[in-house]
Design a protein around this motif. Structure first.
Motif, PDB file in Angstrom:
ATOM      1  N   TRP A   1       7.322  -5.019 -11.224  1.00 54.69           N
ATOM      2  CA  TRP A   1       7.900  -3.970  -9.995  1.00 54.69           C
ATOM      3  C   TRP A   1       7.336  -2.422 -10.241  1.00 54.69           C
ATOM      4  CZ3 TRP A   1       9.179  -5.608  -5.898  1.00 54.69           C
ATOM      5  CH2 TRP A   1       9.927  -6.931  -5.983  1.00 54.69           C
TER       6      TRP A   1
ATOM      7  N   GLU B   1       4.798  -0.658  -7.716  1.00 54.12           N
ATOM      8  CA  GLU B   1       5.503   0.814  -7.505  1.00 54.12           C
ATOM      9  C   GLU B   1       4.307   1.550  -7.741  1.00 54.12           C
ATOM     10  OE1 GLU B   1       9.542   2.242  -6.867  1.00 54.12           O
ATOM     11  OE2 GLU B   1       8.627   0.680  -5.686  1.00 54.12           O
TER      12      GLU B   1
ATOM     13  N   ARG C   1      11.043   7.089   9.604  1.00 52.25           N
ATOM     14  CA  ARG C   1       9.985   6.573   9.359  1.00 52.25           C
ATOM     15  C   ARG C   1       9.385   6.650  11.005  1.00 52.25           C
ATOM     16  NH1 ARG C   1       6.567   3.528   8.957  1.00 52.25           N
ATOM     17  NH2 ARG C   1       5.989   1.916   9.437  1.00 52.25           N
TER      18      ARG C   1
ATOM     19  N   PRO D   1       1.568   4.986   5.169  1.00 52.28           N
ATOM     20  CA  PRO D   1       2.913   3.971   5.694  1.00 52.28           C
ATOM     21  C   PRO D   1       3.532   3.455   4.632  1.00 52.28           C
ATOM     22  CG  PRO D   1       0.481   3.774   4.143  1.00 52.28           C
ATOM     23  CD  PRO D   1       0.584   5.470   4.237  1.00 52.28           C
ATOM     24  N   THR D   2       4.784   2.514   5.419  1.00 47.94           N
ATOM     25  CA  THR D   2       5.098   1.726   4.308  1.00 47.94           C
ATOM     26  C   THR D   2       4.347   0.272   3.106  1.00 47.94           C
ATOM     27  OG1 THR D   2       5.797   0.408   5.042  1.00 47.94           O
ATOM     28  CG2 THR D   2       7.548   2.188   5.360  1.00 47.94           C
ATOM     29  N   VAL D   3       4.537   0.360   1.883  1.00 43.71           N
ATOM     30  CA  VAL D   3       3.803  -0.202   1.701  1.00 43.71           C
ATOM     31  C   VAL D   3       5.116  -1.932   0.988  1.00 43.71           C
ATOM     32  CG1 VAL D   3       2.159  -1.006   0.194  1.00 43.71           C
ATOM     33  CG2 VAL D   3       1.911   1.438   0.686  1.00 43.71           C
ATOM     34  N   VAL D   4       4.787  -2.294   1.149  1.00 42.31           N
ATOM     35  CA  VAL D   4       6.186  -3.159   1.083  1.00 42.31           C
ATOM     36  C   VAL D   4       5.769  -5.225   1.183  1.00 42.31           C
ATOM     37  CG1 VAL D   4       8.633  -4.673   1.099  1.00 42.31           C
ATOM     38  CG2 VAL D   4       8.213  -1.895   1.697  1.00 42.31           C
TER      39      VAL D   4
ATOM     40  N   GLU E   1      12.465  -4.941   4.714  1.00 41.33           N
ATOM     41  CA  GLU E   1      11.533  -3.698   3.529  1.00 41.33           C
ATOM     42  C   GLU E   1      11.902  -2.644   2.945  1.00 41.33           C
ATOM     43  OE1 GLU E   1       8.349  -5.138   4.803  1.00 41.33           O
ATOM     44  OE2 GLU E   1       8.492  -6.174   6.469  1.00 41.33           O
TER      45      GLU E   1
ATOM     46  N   ARG F   1      12.272  -2.071  -1.124  1.00 43.22           N
ATOM     47  CA  ARG F   1      12.114  -2.053  -1.799  1.00 43.22           C
ATOM     48  C   ARG F   1      12.890  -2.826  -2.873  1.00 43.22           C
ATOM     49  NH1 ARG F   1       7.415  -3.039  -4.071  1.00 43.22           N
ATOM     50  NH2 ARG F   1       5.823  -1.478  -3.410  1.00 43.22           N
TER      51      ARG F   1
ATOM     52  N   LEU G   1      14.570  -5.966  -2.675  1.00 46.28           N
ATOM     53  CA  LEU G   1      13.504  -6.688  -3.446  1.00 46.28           C
ATOM     54  C   LEU G   1      13.879  -6.513  -4.811  1.00 46.28           C
ATOM     55  CD1 LEU G   1      10.352  -6.492  -1.135  1.00 46.28           C
ATOM     56  CD2 LEU G   1      11.905  -7.926  -0.669  1.00 46.28           C
TER      57      LEU G   1
ATOM     58  N   ARG H   1      10.246 -10.766   4.081  1.00 49.28           N
ATOM     59  CA  ARG H   1       9.826  -9.555   4.219  1.00 49.28           C
ATOM     60  C   ARG H   1       8.845  -9.665   5.838  1.00 49.28           C
ATOM     61  NH1 ARG H   1       5.950  -8.246  -0.852  1.00 49.28           N
ATOM     62  NH2 ARG H   1       6.186 -10.571  -0.523  1.00 49.28           N
TER      63      ARG H   1
ATOM     64  N   HIS I   1       2.355  -0.237   9.134  1.00 48.41           N
ATOM     65  CA  HIS I   1       3.164  -1.041   7.402  1.00 48.41           C
ATOM     66  C   HIS I   1       1.501  -1.886   6.838  1.00 48.41           C
ATOM     67  CE1 HIS I   1       6.069  -3.135   5.149  1.00 48.41           C
ATOM     68  NE2 HIS I   1       5.169  -3.942   4.775  1.00 48.41           N
ATOM     69  N   ARG I   2       1.877  -1.503   5.662  1.00 51.25           N
ATOM     70  CA  ARG I   2       1.058  -2.009   4.633  1.00 51.25           C
ATOM     71  C   ARG I   2       1.457  -3.122   4.140  1.00 51.25           C
ATOM     72  NH1 ARG I   2      -1.173   0.226   7.936  1.00 51.25           N
ATOM     73  NH2 ARG I   2      -2.793   1.854   7.926  1.00 51.25           N
TER      74      ARG I   2
ATOM     75  N   PRO J   1       1.381  -5.638   0.813  1.00 52.69           N
ATOM     76  CA  PRO J   1       0.702  -5.822  -0.506  1.00 52.69           C
ATOM     77  C   PRO J   1      -0.481  -6.607  -1.092  1.00 52.69           C
ATOM     78  CG  PRO J   1       3.004  -5.513  -0.340  1.00 52.69           C
ATOM     79  CD  PRO J   1       3.125  -5.726   0.504  1.00 52.69           C
TER      80      PRO J   1
ATOM     81  N   ARG K   1      -2.286  -8.275  -2.745  1.00 50.34           N
ATOM     82  CA  ARG K   1      -2.092  -8.955  -3.242  1.00 50.34           C
ATOM     83  C   ARG K   1      -0.793 -10.331  -2.971  1.00 50.34           C
ATOM     84  NH1 ARG K   1      -0.430  -7.475  -7.825  1.00 50.34           N
ATOM     85  NH2 ARG K   1      -1.984  -5.897  -8.297  1.00 50.34           N
TER      86      ARG K   1
END
Lengths: 77, 177
Positions: A10, A14, A65, A74-77, B108, B110, B113, B129, B161-162, B164, B166
């Motif tokens: 994690w 992050e 937001r 961006p939110t990256v999740v 969404e 973290r 999650l 998600r 929104h991005r 990940p 991978r």
């Protein structure tokens, strides 16, 4: 996977997310914001804690937001 | 899959996507806690929620004392493990509902999650998600496309929104395209 390995995983995720937020952010927009908003945006970019950042900005979550979108973060999740 | 419960972070992004209604082809009902609804403010999101409530596709979930108890405990527990992002009450309510009622949790956040991955008491709670929701819609041909990558990119562009990389690549490989 052990708890320690999971935490390592994690932390890596992050770090990657933080790098994306830093890279894509519109820093010119952020610099022009009032101090509290600027601090909240920087906090979000570094930590990714949207609720904490929204509280810092004295904004509702959805409003914050929207601010992130304006700041190109961006939110990256 | 019958029921899902969506938190604020999920709803406020998902509502922006032009294909947002596909979610109701995946679940009988999507619940949203009253706590979450209180956090929704934009006209666009509220209009969509109201429409879906009218249709019965979305339903309000009233937090009962047992759910709130577990949720409050999760909020505390999530702050006891160093390195674990804390979970706030609206997300914790969704996780508690996932645990007690078996609903799939849409988030969404973290922290949520991480909590499912790290806390023993949340073992078995299923969390999706937008990434997993879109993947399932593609698997079931609810969204038809010869190029799934385009669909994920569309979501990213419309919501800012991005995914990940991978995780996205793993899903694209699994979808075989």
């Amino acid at each position: 996977m052990s708890l320690e390995d999971k935490l390592k995983k994690w932390r890596k995720l992050e770090a990657e997310a933080r790098e994306i937020r830093r890279r894509e952010a519109d820093w010119e927009f952020i610099k022009k914001q009032p101090a509290r908003i600027r601090a909240a945006l920087k906090y979000y970019i570094e930590v990714g804690d949207i609720r904490g950042a929204a509280r810092m900005a004295l904004m509702e979550l959805e409003d914050f937001r929207e601010l992130l979108r304006k700041a190109n973060v961006p939110t990256v999740v | 899959m019958e029921y899902a419960i969506a938190d604020t972070c999920f709803l406020i992004d998902w509502a922006l996507w032009k294909r947002r209604d596909v979610i109701f082809d995946l679940f009988k009902v999507v619940f949203t806690p009253e706590l979450v609804l209180r956090e929704v403010r934009s006209e666009r999101t509220l209009e969509w929620i109201t429409d879906m409530l009218t249709r019965g596709s979305l339903a309000l979930f009233t937090e009962t004392p047992d759910i709130l108890d577990i949720a409050r405990s999760l909020v505390e527990r999530s702050r006891m493990i160093p390195g674990l992002r804390g979970v706030d009450l609206p997300e914790a309510v969704c996780l508690a509902t996932g645990k007690l009622r078996g609903y799939l949790v849409l988030t969404e956040n973290r922290g949520a999650l991480m909590a499912v991955d790290l806390l023993e008491e949340l073992r078995g709670v299923k969390v999706w998600r937008a990434l997993e929701v879109i993947a399932e819609a593609l698997r079931r041909d609810i969204i038809k496309t010869s190029n799934p990558r385009v669909i994920f990119k569309e979501y990213e562009d419309e919501t800012h929104h991005r995914f990940p990389r991978r995780d996205l690549e793993a899903i694209l490989n699994e979808l075989g395209r």
